[in-house]
Design a protein around this motif. Structure first.
Motif, PDB file in Angstrom:
ATOM      1  N   GLN A  23       0.903  -1.280  -0.105  1.00 23.59           N
ATOM      2  CA  GLN A  23       0.160   0.033   0.092  1.00 23.59           C
ATOM      3  C   GLN A  23       0.960   1.129   0.032  1.00 23.59           C
ATOM      4  O   GLN A  23       1.907   1.331   0.715  1.00 23.59           O
ATOM      5  N   ASN A  24       0.439   2.136  -0.735  1.00 22.15           N
ATOM      6  CA  ASN A  24       1.273   3.725  -0.668  1.00 22.15           C
ATOM      7  C   ASN A  24       0.155   4.663  -0.975  1.00 22.15           C
ATOM      8  O   ASN A  24      -0.804   4.574  -1.608  1.00 22.15           O
ATOM      9  N   PRO A  25       0.521   5.736  -0.216  1.00 24.12           N
ATOM     10  CA  PRO A  25       1.792   6.112   0.405  1.00 24.12           C
ATOM     11  C   PRO A  25       1.323   5.566   1.833  1.00 24.12           C
ATOM     12  O   PRO A  25       0.176   5.213   2.115  1.00 24.12           O
ATOM     13  N   ARG A  26       2.272   5.339   2.845  1.00 25.34           N
ATOM     14  CA  ARG A  26       2.081   4.954   3.988  1.00 25.34           C
ATOM     15  C   ARG A  26       1.335   5.902   4.919  1.00 25.34           C
ATOM     16  O   ARG A  26       0.482   5.733   6.142  1.00 25.34           O
ATOM     17  N   HIS A  27       1.643   7.256   4.845  1.00 23.89           N
ATOM     18  CA  HIS A  27       1.230   8.387   5.288  1.00 23.89           C
ATOM     19  C   HIS A  27       0.709   9.296   4.288  1.00 23.89           C
ATOM     20  O   HIS A  27       1.369   9.573   3.362  1.00 23.89           O
ATOM     21  N   LEU A  28      -0.636  10.013   4.581  1.00 26.88           N
ATOM     22  CA  LEU A  28      -1.059  11.096   3.731  1.00 26.88           C
ATOM     23  C   LEU A  28      -1.644  12.222   4.431  1.00 26.88           C
ATOM     24  O   LEU A  28      -2.640  11.778   5.243  1.00 26.88           O
ATOM     25  N   VAL A  29      -1.055  13.200   4.106  1.00 24.86           N
ATOM     26  CA  VAL A  29      -1.764  14.562   4.775  1.00 24.86           C
ATOM     27  C   VAL A  29      -2.458  15.162   3.799  1.00 24.86           C
ATOM     28  O   VAL A  29      -1.641  15.798   2.674  1.00 24.86           O
ATOM     29  N   GLY A  47      -1.190  -0.614   5.408  1.00 27.51           N
ATOM     30  CA  GLY A  47      -2.335   0.527   5.521  1.00 27.51           C
ATOM     31  C   GLY A  47      -1.799   1.989   5.064  1.00 27.51           C
ATOM     32  O   GLY A  47      -0.348   2.148   4.878  1.00 27.51           O
ATOM     33  N   THR A  48      -2.707   2.860   4.802  1.00 29.50           N
ATOM     34  CA  THR A  48      -2.390   4.101   4.611  1.00 29.50           C
ATOM     35  C   THR A  48      -2.879   5.367   5.775  1.00 29.50           C
ATOM     36  O   THR A  48      -4.085   4.702   5.801  1.00 29.50           O
ATOM     37  N   ARG A  49      -2.265   5.800   6.523  1.00 27.92           N
ATOM     38  CA  ARG A  49      -2.737   6.500   7.660  1.00 27.92           C
ATOM     39  C   ARG A  49      -3.156   7.912   6.969  1.00 27.92           C
ATOM     40  O   ARG A  49      -2.066   8.834   6.633  1.00 27.92           O
ATOM     41  N   LEU A  50      -4.210   8.371   7.013  1.00 29.77           N
ATOM     42  CA  LEU A  50      -4.742   9.471   6.216  1.00 29.77           C
ATOM     43  C   LEU A  50      -5.064  10.597   7.285  1.00 29.77           C
ATOM     44  O   LEU A  50      -5.865  10.258   8.246  1.00 29.77           O
ATOM     45  N   SER A  51      -4.419  11.614   7.486  1.00 34.81           N
ATOM     46  CA  SER A  51      -4.746  12.580   8.252  1.00 34.81           C
ATOM     47  C   SER A  51      -5.390  13.981   7.665  1.00 34.81           C
ATOM     48  O   SER A  51      -4.646  14.225   6.702  1.00 34.81           O
ATOM     49  N   ILE A  52      -6.346  14.599   8.120  1.00 41.24           N
ATOM     50  CA  ILE A  52      -7.065  15.561   7.444  1.00 41.24           C
ATOM     51  C   ILE A  52      -6.774  16.859   8.478  1.00 41.24           C
ATOM     52  O   ILE A  52      -7.187  16.917   9.576  1.00 41.24           O
TER      53      ILE A  52
END
Lengths: 116, 115
Positions: free
Chosen positions: A6-12, A110-115
């Motif tokens: 999965q990518n990205p691992r982190h997404l803001v 996983g991808t950790r999505l932060s808004i």
């Protein structure tokens, strides 16, 4: 390692932007599942896809969310006009065939999505 | 509507002892049950599964028991090791008419194994 990628691992993202999450299933797997995990909760099913087909999207919000699994390339989960409540970890899983045939699903990290 | 429940948010055991994690479900159509282990910042890792036609499945230190009449399953880990410390999720496969294989997860139980 031929695991689920999965990518990205982190997404803001800022509110109102679009988020695109990608998932490449394990080699030889043609069935993809997307799950969402909110803080302190278990994983919740969103959508099940086979190549070029959405089989079950009963867990996906009707608006702003869409998913695809094209003939070539990874599966994409797309969230338009993101809101704070979309902040979560999004997991993809794959199986070699319909997991209703009692095959375990294998998950990506996983991808950790932060808004913001 | 929580169809799969893990009522214990956390469990602490001593190294070498048995860990017992419990899970209850409400949907009698579920026909396949799984346990996953999850470390922080990683995806769930498949541990062991059981079909509804069985009441026990064993794999090394891990044994899953299924009591269909009580709609209850449990995961036994013996002997427990510090590396087993993680969040454990129970999941059930939707055996309804759609039979898509989607998993219904419990909320998870955090296991801590103390050295």
């Amino acid at each position: 390692n031929a695991g689920v990628m999965q990518n990205p691992r982190h997404l803001v993202r800022r509110r109102g932007q679009e988020a695109r999450l990608r998932c490449s299933p394990m080699k030889g797997h043609s069935h993809v599942y997307w799950y969402r995990q909110l803080p302190e909760e278990g994983l919740k099913f969103m959508v099940y896809l086979q190549k070029e087909n959405i089989i079950d999207e009963s867990g996906m919000p009707k608006e702003r969310f869409s998913a695809e699994f094209p003939k070539e390339g990874p599966s994409i989960l797309r969230i338009q006009q993101v809101v704070r409540g979309d902040s979560a970890a999004y997991f993809c899983a794959s199986s070699p065939r319909n997991a209703g045939g009692n095959q375990p699903q294998h998950f990506g990290d996983g991808t950790r999505l932060s808004i913001l | 509507d929580q169809q799969v429940k893990q009522n214990s948010p956390s469990l602490s055991v001593q190294e070498g002892r048995i860990s017992i994690l419990n899970c209850d479900y409400t949907n009698s159509m579920f026909d396949y049950f799984l346990w996953y282990k999850k470390y922080p910042a990683e995806g769930p890792t498949f541990l062991i599964s059981i079909s509804s036609i069985k009441d026990k499945n064993e794999d090394g230190r891990f044994t899953v028991f299924l009591n269909k009449s009580a709609k209850h399953l449990s995961l036994h880990i013996v002997p427990s090791q510090p590396g087993d410390s993680a969040v454990y999720f129970c999941a059930a496969s939707d055996g309804g008419s759609s039979n898509t294989g989607k998993l219904i997860f419990g909320q998870g139980t955090t296991l801590q194994v103390k050295p």
